[in-house]
Write a protein that holds these residues in place. Structure first.
Motif, short mmCIF file in Angstrom:
data_model
loop_
_atom_site.label_atom_id
_atom_site.label_comp_id
_atom_site.label_asym_id
_atom_site.label_seq_id
_atom_site.Cartn_x
_atom_site.Cartn_y
_atom_site.Cartn_z
N HIS A 96 0.73 -1.51 -0.37
CA HIS A 96 -0.12 -0.04 0.09
C HIS A 96 0.76 1.30 -0.29
O HIS A 96 0.41 2.50 -0.44
CB HIS A 96 -1.21 0.13 1.23
N GLY A 97 2.26 0.92 0.49
CA GLY A 97 2.80 2.30 0.71
C GLY A 97 3.25 3.18 -0.72
O GLY A 97 4.08 4.06 -0.46
N ALA A 98 3.54 1.80 -1.48
CA ALA A 98 4.26 2.03 -2.94
C ALA A 98 3.23 2.69 -3.74
O ALA A 98 4.39 3.64 -4.88
CB ALA A 98 4.54 0.70 -2.90
N CYS A 99 2.30 2.99 -3.43
CA CYS A 99 1.17 3.39 -3.94
C CYS A 99 1.74 5.36 -4.26
O CYS A 99 1.81 6.09 -3.31
CB CYS A 99 -0.21 3.74 -3.23
N MET A 100 1.14 5.78 -5.90
CA MET A 100 2.01 6.87 -5.37
C MET A 100 0.44 8.01 -6.31
O MET A 100 0.78 9.11 -7.04
CB MET A 100 3.31 7.83 -6.49
N GLU A 101 -1.01 7.06 -6.21
CA GLU A 101 -1.69 7.72 -6.77
C GLU A 101 -1.63 8.10 -8.23
O GLU A 101 -2.50 9.31 -8.30
CB GLU A 101 -1.99 8.86 -4.97
N CYS A 102 -1.78 7.60 -8.69
CA CYS A 102 -1.44 8.02 -10.65
C CYS A 102 -2.60 7.44 -10.70
O CYS A 102 -3.44 8.42 -11.68
CB CYS A 102 -0.49 6.76 -11.33
N GLY A 103 -3.44 6.56 -10.52
CA GLY A 103 -4.73 6.82 -10.28
C GLY A 103 -5.36 5.50 -11.83
O GLY A 103 -6.26 4.93 -11.36
N ALA A 104 -3.79 4.75 -12.18
CA ALA A 104 -4.29 3.50 -13.52
C ALA A 104 -4.78 2.75 -12.67
O ALA A 104 -5.71 2.15 -13.57
CB ALA A 104 -2.99 3.21 -13.43
#
Length: 91
Positions: free
Chosen positions: A47-55
């Motif tokens: 979860h912490g690797a998410c950069m919230e790009c939304g893909a």
């Protein structure tokens, strides 16, 4: 990807495992291996690797994934990854 974090524990990413059909689209489009396939369904692997790009959310056919793109400042993470220093501000 442990070195490429924005704010640990702050990603808006969520996964509704009840809706997930295990198609793997989120796995295919996620640049940071946030997801993993387990017993025919997707789970959050990092979860912490998410950069919230939304893909992931844009490609989920059953709306099992949700995220608010831009909140995690993907631009900052990408610049750090590439070794680019920003000059003030968030990104």
């Amino acid at each position: 990807m442990k070195d490429f974090r924005y704010l640990e524990g702050m990603a808006t990413l969520s996964l509704d495992t009840q809706k997930c059909v295990g198609c793997g689209m989120c796995l295919a489009v996620c640049p940071h291996e946030v997801f993993r396939l387990e017993d025919g369904k997707v789970v959050l692997a990092d979860h912490g690797a998410c950069m919230e790009c939304g893909a992931c959310a844009l490609n989920c056919p059953v709306d099992a994934v949700s995220v608010t793109p831009g909140v995690g400042c993907a631009s900052l993470i990408i610049k750090r990854w590439l070794g680019i220093r920003s000059s003030g501000g968030c990104c």
